[in-house]
Scaffold this motif. Sequence first.
Motif, PDB file in Angstrom:
ATOM      1  N   ILE A 183       0.818  -1.212   0.000  1.00 22.83           N
ATOM      2  CA  ILE A 183       0.000   0.000   0.000  1.00 22.83           C
ATOM      3  C   ILE A 183       0.850   1.260   0.000  1.00 22.83           C
ATOM      4  O   ILE A 183       0.486   2.279  -0.609  1.00 22.83           O
ATOM      5  N   SER A 184       2.008   1.213   0.645  1.00 18.54           N
ATOM      6  CA  SER A 184       2.841   2.415   0.720  1.00 18.54           C
ATOM      7  C   SER A 184       3.397   2.827  -0.641  1.00 18.54           C
ATOM      8  O   SER A 184       3.944   3.921  -0.786  1.00 18.54           O
ATOM      9  N   GLY A 185       3.259   1.991  -1.647  1.00 20.17           N
ATOM     10  CA  GLY A 185       3.722   2.340  -2.981  1.00 20.17           C
ATOM     11  C   GLY A 185       2.740   3.192  -3.768  1.00 20.17           C
ATOM     12  O   GLY A 185       3.062   3.658  -4.864  1.00 20.17           O
ATOM     13  N   PHE A 186       1.563   3.416  -3.210  1.00 19.58           N
ATOM     14  CA  PHE A 186       0.534   4.198  -3.887  1.00 19.58           C
ATOM     15  C   PHE A 186       0.334   5.547  -3.210  1.00 19.58           C
ATOM     16  O   PHE A 186       0.509   5.673  -1.992  1.00 19.58           O
ATOM     17  N   ARG A 187      -0.027   6.546  -4.025  1.00 19.30           N
ATOM     18  CA  ARG A 187      -0.425   7.836  -3.469  1.00 19.30           C
ATOM     19  C   ARG A 187      -1.838   7.721  -2.894  1.00 19.30           C
ATOM     20  O   ARG A 187      -2.604   6.828  -3.278  1.00 19.30           O
ATOM     21  N   CYS A 188      -2.168   8.624  -2.004  1.00 20.38           N
ATOM     22  CA  CYS A 188      -3.495   8.620  -1.403  1.00 20.38           C
ATOM     23  C   CYS A 188      -4.575   8.680  -2.482  1.00 20.38           C
ATOM     24  O   CYS A 188      -5.548   7.932  -2.456  1.00 20.38           O
ATOM     25  N   ALA A 189      -4.391   9.560  -3.476  1.00 22.79           N
ATOM     26  CA  ALA A 189      -5.395   9.737  -4.521  1.00 22.79           C
ATOM     27  C   ALA A 189      -5.540   8.511  -5.410  1.00 22.79           C
ATOM     28  O   ALA A 189      -6.566   8.334  -6.068  1.00 22.79           O
ATOM     29  N   ASP A 190      -4.513   7.638  -5.445  1.00 28.29           N
ATOM     30  CA  ASP A 190      -4.601   6.414  -6.238  1.00 28.29           C
ATOM     31  C   ASP A 190      -5.592   5.425  -5.644  1.00 28.29           C
ATOM     32  O   ASP A 190      -6.124   4.561  -6.355  1.00 28.29           O
ATOM     33  N   LEU A 191      -5.805   5.528  -4.321  1.00 31.85           N
ATOM     34  CA  LEU A 191      -6.680   4.589  -3.627  1.00 31.85           C
ATOM     35  C   LEU A 191      -7.970   5.236  -3.153  1.00 31.85           C
ATOM     36  O   LEU A 191      -9.011   4.584  -3.083  1.00 31.85           O
ATOM     37  N   VAL A 192      -7.899   6.518  -2.810  1.00 29.41           N
ATOM     38  CA  VAL A 192      -9.076   7.288  -2.391  1.00 29.41           C
ATOM     39  C   VAL A 192      -9.140   8.519  -3.287  1.00 29.41           C
ATOM     40  O   VAL A 192      -8.463   9.517  -3.020  1.00 29.41           O
ATOM     41  N   PRO A 193      -9.901   8.477  -4.389  1.00 30.46           N
ATOM     42  CA  PRO A 193      -9.899   9.572  -5.362  1.00 30.46           C
ATOM     43  C   PRO A 193     -10.149  10.953  -4.769  1.00 30.46           C
ATOM     44  O   PRO A 193      -9.579  11.936  -5.240  1.00 30.46           O
ATOM     45  N   SER A 194     -10.933  11.023  -3.712  1.00 33.19           N
ATOM     46  CA  SER A 194     -11.250  12.327  -3.132  1.00 33.19           C
ATOM     47  C   SER A 194     -10.038  12.996  -2.494  1.00 33.19           C
ATOM     48  O   SER A 194     -10.073  14.195  -2.196  1.00 33.19           O
ATOM     49  N   CYS A 195      -8.945  12.244  -2.277  1.00 33.83           N
ATOM     50  CA  CYS A 195      -7.725  12.847  -1.740  1.00 33.83           C
ATOM     51  C   CYS A 195      -7.213  13.966  -2.642  1.00 33.83           C
ATOM     52  O   CYS A 195      -6.518  14.875  -2.184  1.00 33.83           O
ATOM     53  N   SER A 214      -9.341   3.338  -9.279  1.00 35.68           N
ATOM     54  CA  SER A 214      -9.120   3.051  -7.860  1.00 35.68           C
ATOM     55  C   SER A 214      -9.370   1.571  -7.560  1.00 35.68           C
ATOM     56  O   SER A 214      -8.588   0.929  -6.849  1.00 35.68           O
ATOM     57  N   LYS A 215     -10.438   1.011  -8.125  1.00 36.07           N
ATOM     58  CA  LYS A 215     -10.738  -0.410  -7.920  1.00 36.07           C
ATOM     59  C   LYS A 215      -9.637  -1.279  -8.519  1.00 36.07           C
ATOM     60  O   LYS A 215      -9.286  -2.324  -7.965  1.00 36.07           O
ATOM     61  N   ALA A 216      -9.104  -0.852  -9.654  1.00 31.66           N
ATOM     62  CA  ALA A 216      -8.005  -1.607 -10.273  1.00 31.66           C
ATOM     63  C   ALA A 216      -6.779  -1.629  -9.371  1.00 31.66           C
ATOM     64  O   ALA A 216      -6.074  -2.651  -9.263  1.00 31.66           O
ATOM     65  N   ASN A 217      -6.518  -0.517  -8.675  1.00 34.36           N
ATOM     66  CA  ASN A 217      -5.395  -0.472  -7.733  1.00 34.36           C
ATOM     67  C   ASN A 217      -5.651  -1.389  -6.542  1.00 34.36           C
ATOM     68  O   ASN A 217      -4.717  -2.033  -6.033  1.00 34.36           O
ATOM     69  N   PHE A 218      -6.904  -1.443  -6.073  1.00 37.15           N
ATOM     70  CA  PHE A 218      -7.265  -2.372  -5.003  1.00 37.15           C
ATOM     71  C   PHE A 218      -6.941  -3.806  -5.435  1.00 37.15           C
ATOM     72  O   PHE A 218      -6.383  -4.597  -4.659  1.00 37.15           O
ATOM     73  N   LEU A 249      -9.319  -6.756   0.177  1.00 32.20           N
ATOM     74  CA  LEU A 249      -9.268  -5.353   0.620  1.00 32.20           C
ATOM     75  C   LEU A 249     -10.611  -4.712   0.282  1.00 32.20           C
ATOM     76  O   LEU A 249     -10.980  -4.590  -0.882  1.00 32.20           O
ATOM     77  N   THR A 250     -11.366  -4.335   1.297  1.00 25.19           N
ATOM     78  CA  THR A 250     -12.719  -3.833   1.068  1.00 25.19           C
ATOM     79  C   THR A 250     -12.821  -2.312   1.042  1.00 25.19           C
ATOM     80  O   THR A 250     -13.594  -1.745   0.272  1.00 25.19           O
ATOM     81  N   ARG A 251     -12.009  -1.638   1.866  1.00 31.22           N
ATOM     82  CA  ARG A 251     -12.149  -0.188   1.929  1.00 31.22           C
ATOM     83  C   ARG A 251     -10.907   0.435   2.545  1.00 31.22           C
ATOM     84  O   ARG A 251     -10.209  -0.198   3.334  1.00 31.22           O
ATOM     85  N   ILE A 252     -10.631   1.675   2.143  1.00 26.21           N
ATOM     86  CA  ILE A 252      -9.558   2.467   2.749  1.00 26.21           C
ATOM     87  C   ILE A 252     -10.170   3.788   3.199  1.00 26.21           C
ATOM     88  O   ILE A 252     -10.857   4.458   2.423  1.00 26.21           O
ATOM     89  N   THR A 253      -9.928   4.128   4.453  1.00 23.63           N
ATOM     90  CA  THR A 253     -10.515   5.345   5.015  1.00 23.63           C
ATOM     91  C   THR A 253      -9.422   6.346   5.385  1.00 23.63           C
ATOM     92  O   THR A 253      -8.242   5.992   5.490  1.00 23.63           O
ATOM     93  N   LEU A 254      -9.849   7.572   5.591  1.00 22.78           N
ATOM     94  CA  LEU A 254      -8.933   8.655   5.952  1.00 22.78           C
ATOM     95  C   LEU A 254      -9.191   9.107   7.378  1.00 22.78           C
ATOM     96  O   LEU A 254     -10.306   8.938   7.902  1.00 22.78           O
ATOM     97  N   PRO A 255      -8.205   9.705   8.033  1.00 24.89           N
ATOM     98  CA  PRO A 255      -8.429  10.252   9.377  1.00 24.89           C
ATOM     99  C   PRO A 255      -9.534  11.298   9.337  1.00 24.89           C
ATOM    100  O   PRO A 255      -9.715  11.991   8.312  1.00 24.89           O
TER     101      PRO A 255
END
Length: 312
Positions: A183-195, A214-218, A249-255
């Motif tokens: 996961i650390s190889g991806f930018r936030c926006a690559d996994l959570v578009p709203s970033c 984003s789903k493809a990255n998941f 991997l079902t979901r990634i959330t932000l603080p």
Amino acid sequence: MSRLSNATRALVRPRRNKVVLIVLLVVALIASFTVLGGYTSTSGGEAAVVRNGGPFDDNRVRVVLDPSSRRTWIGIGSQVHRYPAQQRFFTITTDAKRASTLGVDTLTISSNDGVSLGIEGTLYFSLNRDHRVLRDFDDRYGTRRFRGQDNEMRYPWAGEDGWTAFFGQAVRPVIDNSLRTQISGFRCADLVPSCAFMQQDPTKPRGLITNEESKANFTRIQEAINTSLTGDIERTLGAPYLTGFRFTLTRITLPPEIQKAINEGQAAMAQLYKAQADVRRAQALAAADKARQEGYRACPVCAEIDKRNGQR
């Protein structure tokens, strides 16, 4: 005097016989329970490794019992180590309340651009039930205790608490490392578009990653983890004691504070788009009015006609 003694002996003899009979019955019951305790069986959801434990036995593995076994003679004083034979799952969540239950925990990973990401997903796996492998597992790990979340030391075969303690200490670090690596190889926006709303100038909006991307990255993350995890855990534990790994991997959330900033950014972007739309509309109306006035100057009669028809 002799008659009294004979009478006394006649009364004592039946009582003594009763005491002897009771003692014999107690001994027989104890022997029966001891013998019956030398048998055991397994339920449908467990396999068992039986180790010798009698007063004249060694402590080696005596037999391995498959799930739903018949009652089997295991010897007097033997130890039965029961392990889960069904598919197991380990859940990673961002909900701290759920993480207080067995088999559920939280995990936060930093993205490539330094944003803390909360991970939600489930890992499925099974204990290798091959008798030779299970014997070796019991030798290596079933004779050791592991520290649980309550700070208590337990054996892996000591119920759900014991298995969770073993998994948490021996397996969980490998899972965490694999997730962090991928996961650390991806930018936030690559996994959570709203970033992207947090990372760009609202006055110069750039194209956002789509949900499909984003789903493809998941999917890439899942495939990479499923490919590496089996080998990583086997090397860590020393043998293929656990098999059938599959991570979803079902979901990634932000603080919360970052999600709030994104929400505000999205609202500001919406206001910007609305303002731009209003400007474009005003420009279009002005251009239409200018064209109309030029038309009237070229055709004065048209102006009178539109005036009578209420179009001016």
